[in-house]
Design a protein around this motif. Sequence first.
Motif, PDB file in Angstrom:
ATOM      1  N   VAL A 134       0.762  -1.092   0.009  1.00 51.52           N
ATOM      2  CA  VAL A 134       0.046  -0.036   0.051  1.00 51.52           C
ATOM      3  C   VAL A 134       0.920   1.271  -0.038  1.00 51.52           C
ATOM      4  O   VAL A 134       1.886   1.241   0.942  1.00 51.52           O
ATOM      5  CB  VAL A 134      -0.852  -0.128   1.286  1.00 51.52           C
ATOM      6  CG1 VAL A 134      -1.733   1.305   1.317  1.00 51.52           C
ATOM      7  CG2 VAL A 134      -1.925  -1.020   1.024  1.00 51.52           C
ATOM      8  N   VAL A 135       0.487   2.141  -0.981  1.00 48.62           N
ATOM      9  CA  VAL A 135       1.470   3.313  -0.838  1.00 48.62           C
ATOM     10  C   VAL A 135       0.589   4.632  -0.575  1.00 48.62           C
ATOM     11  O   VAL A 135       0.708   5.540  -0.073  1.00 48.62           O
ATOM     12  CB  VAL A 135       2.176   3.576  -2.525  1.00 48.62           C
ATOM     13  CG1 VAL A 135       2.910   2.655  -2.556  1.00 48.62           C
ATOM     14  CG2 VAL A 135       0.969   3.475  -3.349  1.00 48.62           C
ATOM     15  N   GLU A 136      -0.950   4.503  -0.661  1.00 46.79           N
ATOM     16  CA  GLU A 136      -1.627   5.624  -0.365  1.00 46.79           C
ATOM     17  C   GLU A 136      -3.253   5.006  -0.032  1.00 46.79           C
ATOM     18  O   GLU A 136      -3.469   4.027  -0.724  1.00 46.79           O
ATOM     19  CB  GLU A 136      -1.784   6.609  -1.499  1.00 46.79           C
ATOM     20  CG  GLU A 136      -2.546   7.854  -1.380  1.00 46.79           C
ATOM     21  CD  GLU A 136      -2.615   8.792  -2.670  1.00 46.79           C
ATOM     22  OE1 GLU A 136      -3.420   9.822  -2.616  1.00 46.79           O
ATOM     23  OE2 GLU A 136      -1.837   8.393  -3.732  1.00 46.79           O
ATOM     24  N   VAL A 137      -3.799   5.791   0.889  1.00 49.26           N
ATOM     25  CA  VAL A 137      -5.177   5.336   1.178  1.00 49.26           C
ATOM     26  C   VAL A 137      -6.113   6.396   0.841  1.00 49.26           C
ATOM     27  O   VAL A 137      -5.968   7.621   1.075  1.00 49.26           O
ATOM     28  CB  VAL A 137      -5.346   4.984   2.738  1.00 49.26           C
ATOM     29  CG1 VAL A 137      -4.553   3.664   2.752  1.00 49.26           C
ATOM     30  CG2 VAL A 137      -4.955   6.021   3.651  1.00 49.26           C
ATOM     31  N   GLY A 138      -7.264   6.249   0.496  1.00 51.97           N
ATOM     32  CA  GLY A 138      -8.430   7.161   0.090  1.00 51.97           C
ATOM     33  C   GLY A 138      -9.111   7.498   1.457  1.00 51.97           C
ATOM     34  O   GLY A 138      -9.017   6.807   2.455  1.00 51.97           O
ATOM     35  N   VAL A 139     -10.189   8.400   1.232  1.00 47.15           N
ATOM     36  CA  VAL A 139     -10.799   8.876   2.140  1.00 47.15           C
ATOM     37  C   VAL A 139     -11.866   7.932   2.967  1.00 47.15           C
ATOM     38  O   VAL A 139     -12.225   6.945   2.298  1.00 47.15           O
ATOM     39  CB  VAL A 139     -11.782   9.965   1.705  1.00 47.15           C
ATOM     40  CG1 VAL A 139     -12.820  10.539   2.891  1.00 47.15           C
ATOM     41  CG2 VAL A 139     -11.085  11.213   1.310  1.00 47.15           C
ATOM     42  N   GLY A 140     -11.649   7.779   4.281  1.00 49.04           N
ATOM     43  CA  GLY A 140     -12.708   6.601   4.753  1.00 49.04           C
ATOM     44  C   GLY A 140     -11.870   5.232   5.058  1.00 49.04           C
ATOM     45  O   GLY A 140     -12.345   4.495   5.687  1.00 49.04           O
TER      46      GLY A 140
END
Length: 319
Positions: free
Chosen positions: A72-78
């Motif tokens: 994982v390099v980035e997570v979205g909102v929520g």
Amino acid sequence: MSRAVRFSRYGGPEVLEIVQVPKPSPGPGQVLVRAIVAPINPGEIGIREGAFADIWPASFPEGQGNDFAGQVVEVGVGVTGFSAGDEVIGYAPRRAQADYVVHDADTLARKPPAVCWEEAAPLSAVGVTAWAGVDAVNPQLGQVVVVSAAAGGVGVLAAQLARLRGATVIGTVGPRNVDFVRSLGIIPVLHGPGLAERIRQVAPSGVDALIDTFGDGHVATAIALGVSPQRINTIADRAAVRRYGVHDRAQEDAFSPRLVERLATMVADKRLLVPISAVYPLEQVGQAYVELAERHTRGKIVLSLVLDADTRARPIEEH
């Protein structure tokens, strides 16, 4: 920009291209994964050649690949369950052969640290498919189960899973895989003409179930041996499904992140072996499919998205 495999017309491996595409961004509830390994699967050949155009039509330029493992390099909102750096296993139909894959967080599985990338990546496809096939025939302690192509990507896992349930497992194989399959506690039987008689010789009391991962008449052989259609599952013989009413349960019938994690734990605990036949760099995706199409693979062929482009396909240490 990032790399992705695409094809703009139906055809052989020569239609595959590695193109530069914009790096995607995760939306709400999604994560962005840097793919490390992406396995290749026989069904992808049929999609690319147009054999399944009636049910899975391509939308050109079409992406390719389904299962992968990465970070994982980035997570979205929520998203609260994952963070940058987490090692994960995913299933992203026609999007997996790319440097970056956007994936819904609620269908992503965690990769145990003890499981290498090459072993982890196939679990969301062939691992789950094997589980579905075993569930469909429901092997019991002491029963006899035949698994076709028992050294192949799905077959080798289905054979091991059936054995873990207490069944005696007979695996149909080619000559080069006899010793390998035997090393897993599976009784090898050479496929080809005379198969039914060879099975009778090693199972004189009869056969209870068949898990067919290859086609080529294995279902008809099982019927001839007296196996009930309700104890047969095939992922490779649609005609047999129509003719005999056997099961055709596959990945979509069993997939869940928890099941993928359960399989990964079994790999980490050395209860389940995921043999890797070869690792190709992404740049050699066409060559990888040429080898896969020969249908002599032991376990899985995978693409590495981190190998140097000049690295040749390398075999993995055999069991």
